[in-house]
Structure formats: structure tokens, C-alpha cells
Write a protein that holds these residues in place. Sequence first.
Motif, PDB file in Angstrom:
ATOM      1  N   MET A 158     -79.880 -37.192 -17.774  1.00  0.00           N
ATOM      2  CA  MET A 158     -78.694 -36.571 -18.378  1.00  0.00           C
ATOM      3  C   MET A 158     -79.101 -35.358 -19.215  1.00  0.00           C
ATOM      4  SD  MET A 158     -76.198 -39.753 -19.406  1.00  0.00           S
ATOM      5  CE  MET A 158     -77.428 -40.851 -20.072  1.00  0.00           C
ATOM      6  N   GLU A 159     -80.172 -35.492 -19.984  1.00  0.00           N
ATOM      7  CA  GLU A 159     -80.628 -34.377 -20.819  1.00  0.00           C
ATOM      8  C   GLU A 159     -81.121 -33.204 -19.988  1.00  0.00           C
ATOM      9  OE1 GLU A 159     -83.478 -35.577 -23.741  1.00  0.00           O
ATOM     10  OE2 GLU A 159     -82.004 -36.735 -24.879  1.00  0.00           O
ATOM     11  N   ASN A 160     -81.588 -33.464 -18.781  1.00  0.00           N
ATOM     12  CA  ASN A 160     -82.098 -32.402 -17.916  1.00  0.00           C
ATOM     13  C   ASN A 160     -81.081 -31.932 -16.882  1.00  0.00           C
ATOM     14  OD1 ASN A 160     -84.855 -31.997 -18.883  1.00  0.00           O
ATOM     15  ND2 ASN A 160     -85.082 -34.150 -18.374  1.00  0.00           N
ATOM     16  N   GLY A 161     -79.850 -32.413 -16.982  1.00  0.00           N
ATOM     17  CA  GLY A 161     -78.792 -31.961 -16.090  1.00  0.00           C
ATOM     18  C   GLY A 161     -78.869 -32.517 -14.686  1.00  0.00           C
ATOM     19  N   LYS A 162     -79.656 -33.555 -14.472  1.00  0.00           N
ATOM     20  CA  LYS A 162     -79.783 -34.139 -13.137  1.00  0.00           C
ATOM     21  C   LYS A 162     -78.796 -35.282 -12.913  1.00  0.00           C
ATOM     22  CE  LYS A 162     -84.626 -32.906 -12.841  1.00  0.00           C
ATOM     23  NZ  LYS A 162     -86.008 -33.391 -12.821  1.00  0.00           N
ATOM     24  N   ARG A 163     -78.131 -35.724 -13.980  1.00  0.00           N
ATOM     25  CA  ARG A 163     -77.168 -36.818 -13.893  1.00  0.00           C
ATOM     26  C   ARG A 163     -76.004 -36.480 -14.815  1.00  0.00           C
ATOM     27  NH1 ARG A 163     -77.066 -42.455 -12.851  1.00  0.00           N
ATOM     28  NH2 ARG A 163     -79.218 -42.346 -12.123  1.00  0.00           N
ATOM     29  N   GLY A 164     -74.811 -36.709 -14.344  1.00  0.00           N
ATOM     30  CA  GLY A 164     -73.634 -36.517 -15.181  1.00  0.00           C
ATOM     31  C   GLY A 164     -73.576 -37.593 -16.252  1.00  0.00           C
ATOM     32  N   ILE A 165     -72.915 -37.287 -17.350  1.00  0.00           N
ATOM     33  CA  ILE A 165     -72.852 -38.258 -18.437  1.00  0.00           C
ATOM     34  C   ILE A 165     -71.703 -39.237 -18.233  1.00  0.00           C
ATOM     35  CG2 ILE A 165     -72.507 -38.530 -20.924  1.00  0.00           C
ATOM     36  CD1 ILE A 165     -74.132 -35.967 -21.294  1.00  0.00           C
ATOM     37  N   GLY A 166     -70.539 -38.778 -17.905  1.00  0.00           N
ATOM     38  CA  GLY A 166     -69.406 -39.662 -17.661  1.00  0.00           C
ATOM     39  C   GLY A 166     -68.792 -40.189 -18.943  1.00  0.00           C
ATOM     40  N   LYS A 167     -67.535 -40.580 -18.824  1.00  0.00           N
ATOM     41  CA  LYS A 167     -66.755 -40.975 -19.990  1.00  0.00           C
ATOM     42  C   LYS A 167     -67.302 -42.229 -20.683  1.00  0.00           C
ATOM     43  CE  LYS A 167     -61.886 -41.477 -21.205  1.00  0.00           C
ATOM     44  NZ  LYS A 167     -60.531 -41.490 -20.649  1.00  0.00           N
ATOM     45  N   GLU A 168     -67.623 -43.268 -19.925  1.00  0.00           N
ATOM     46  CA  GLU A 168     -68.108 -44.514 -20.531  1.00  0.00           C
ATOM     47  C   GLU A 168     -69.460 -44.323 -21.212  1.00  0.00           C
ATOM     48  OE1 GLU A 168     -66.374 -47.287 -21.114  1.00  0.00           O
ATOM     49  OE2 GLU A 168     -64.754 -46.084 -20.246  1.00  0.00           O
ATOM     50  N   ARG A 169     -70.359 -43.619 -20.537  1.00  0.00           N
ATOM     51  CA  ARG A 169     -71.659 -43.348 -21.170  1.00  0.00           C
ATOM     52  C   ARG A 169     -71.477 -42.478 -22.408  1.00  0.00           C
ATOM     53  NH1 ARG A 169     -73.910 -41.582 -15.988  1.00  0.00           N
ATOM     54  NH2 ARG A 169     -74.545 -43.429 -14.872  1.00  0.00           N
ATOM     55  N   ALA A 170     -70.584 -41.498 -22.333  1.00  0.00           N
ATOM     56  CA  ALA A 170     -70.332 -40.617 -23.478  1.00  0.00           C
ATOM     57  C   ALA A 170     -69.859 -41.424 -24.682  1.00  0.00           C
ATOM     58  CB  ALA A 170     -69.308 -39.556 -23.115  1.00  0.00           C
ATOM     59  N   ARG A 171     -69.014 -42.415 -24.451  1.00  0.00           N
ATOM     60  CA  ARG A 171     -68.537 -43.259 -25.557  1.00  0.00           C
ATOM     61  C   ARG A 171     -69.679 -44.058 -26.174  1.00  0.00           C
ATOM     62  NH1 ARG A 171     -62.441 -44.710 -25.056  1.00  0.00           N
ATOM     63  NH2 ARG A 171     -61.779 -43.111 -23.605  1.00  0.00           N
TER      64      ARG A 171
ATOM     65  N   SER B 183     -68.545 -38.214 -33.918  1.00  0.00           N
ATOM     66  CA  SER B 183     -67.138 -38.557 -34.102  1.00  0.00           C
ATOM     67  C   SER B 183     -66.324 -38.505 -32.812  1.00  0.00           C
ATOM     68  CB  SER B 183     -66.513 -37.641 -35.156  1.00  0.00           C
ATOM     69  OG  SER B 183     -66.593 -36.295 -34.733  1.00  0.00           O
ATOM     70  N   ASP B 184     -66.674 -37.652 -31.887  1.00  0.00           N
ATOM     71  CA  ASP B 184     -65.870 -37.492 -30.667  1.00  0.00           C
ATOM     72  C   ASP B 184     -66.783 -37.512 -29.438  1.00  0.00           C
ATOM     73  OD1 ASP B 184     -64.025 -36.860 -28.714  1.00  0.00           O
ATOM     74  OD2 ASP B 184     -63.280 -35.060 -29.715  1.00  0.00           O
ATOM     75  N   TYR B 185     -66.566 -38.480 -28.585  1.00  0.00           N
ATOM     76  CA  TYR B 185     -67.394 -38.631 -27.385  1.00  0.00           C
ATOM     77  C   TYR B 185     -67.285 -37.434 -26.452  1.00  0.00           C
ATOM     78  CZ  TYR B 185     -63.257 -39.778 -24.593  1.00  0.00           C
ATOM     79  OH  TYR B 185     -62.059 -39.718 -23.942  1.00  0.00           O
ATOM     80  N   ARG B 186     -66.227 -36.651 -26.583  1.00  0.00           N
ATOM     81  CA  ARG B 186     -66.004 -35.524 -25.668  1.00  0.00           C
ATOM     82  C   ARG B 186     -67.040 -34.401 -25.827  1.00  0.00           C
ATOM     83  NH1 ARG B 186     -59.716 -34.989 -26.786  1.00  0.00           N
ATOM     84  NH2 ARG B 186     -60.564 -35.485 -28.811  1.00  0.00           N
ATOM     85  N   TYR B 187     -67.830 -34.444 -26.917  1.00  0.00           N
ATOM     86  CA  TYR B 187     -68.912 -33.465 -27.052  1.00  0.00           C
ATOM     87  C   TYR B 187     -69.913 -33.595 -25.913  1.00  0.00           C
ATOM     88  CZ  TYR B 187     -67.391 -32.497 -31.834  1.00  0.00           C
ATOM     89  OH  TYR B 187     -66.682 -32.124 -32.937  1.00  0.00           O
ATOM     90  N   PHE B 188     -69.960 -34.777 -25.299  1.00  0.00           N
ATOM     91  CA  PHE B 188     -70.919 -35.028 -24.234  1.00  0.00           C
ATOM     92  C   PHE B 188     -70.343 -34.767 -22.846  1.00  0.00           C
ATOM     93  CE2 PHE B 188     -72.267 -38.001 -27.668  1.00  0.00           C
ATOM     94  CZ  PHE B 188     -73.423 -37.329 -28.010  1.00  0.00           C
ATOM     95  N   LEU B 189     -69.097 -34.358 -22.763  1.00  0.00           N
ATOM     96  CA  LEU B 189     -68.454 -34.122 -21.457  1.00  0.00           C
ATOM     97  C   LEU B 189     -68.340 -32.656 -21.149  1.00  0.00           C
ATOM     98  CD1 LEU B 189     -65.647 -36.818 -21.679  1.00  0.00           C
ATOM     99  CD2 LEU B 189     -67.855 -36.994 -20.551  1.00  0.00           C
TER     100      LEU B 189
END
Length: 114
Positions: free
Chosen positions: A86-99, A108-114
Motif C-alpha cells: 500500500m505504501e508503495n502504490g502496488k495495492r489499493g487501500i480500500g475503505k475497510e483497511r482505511a478505517r 480523525s478521518d479514514y478518507r485521508y487514506f483513499l
Amino acid sequence: MKKPHTDEEIITLNLRVRRSIAGKIKQYAQFLEDEDKPAYSVADVFPEYMDKNPQIALRAYRTRESLTQKELSLKTGIPQHQTSEMENGKRGIGKERARKLAQALSVSDYRYFL
């Protein structure tokens, strides 16, 4: 109306960056110090990072919390190799992982990771 210049407290920042971008960071800092020149955004100075916001955010928040990828893995249940991807851009983060990441990294907001 422009505020008059005041004596602001000067602080020292210690940054750990790759040698290849150190010059750009120094250049950006010099522009910020000179009030007569127009300000430049991070996008102007580092355009190569503009499409990598979630990866940069993940690494930045993990570093802020002084966690290794392995330690983050233990807190989230996300395997370490997936965090690396995920850190190297080879895998998407996705909503559940972001949470999960947001909770583990005190964001405070999981959307920073999306």
C-alpha cells in the motif's frame, strides 16, 4: 490587508529526506521565508508525488506514530507485506483497511487514506 512583519519565534526543523529531493526542500523553504516572492505549493515543487497522496499519508502517519510496518500490522490485523504494498502504490487501500489504519494511527478521518 497584509499584516505587518512581527518577530516570530524561530524554530529548527530536522527532516529526514532522500538526498535526491533535499535540494528541492531547501529551495521551497527559501521561497517560504521571502515574503516578497509568491508562495509555491507542494504540488509545484514535488509534482511527482501528486498522484500518490494515500501512500504518502499512510507512511507519514505511521512514521508520526513511530511504528514499523510490522507493529502496524499487529495493531490492524493487516499483513505487513500488504502495508508495504500500500505504501508503495502496488495495492489499493480500500475503505475497510482505511478505517482500520485510521483507528490504529489516531487519524480523525479514514478518507485521508483513499
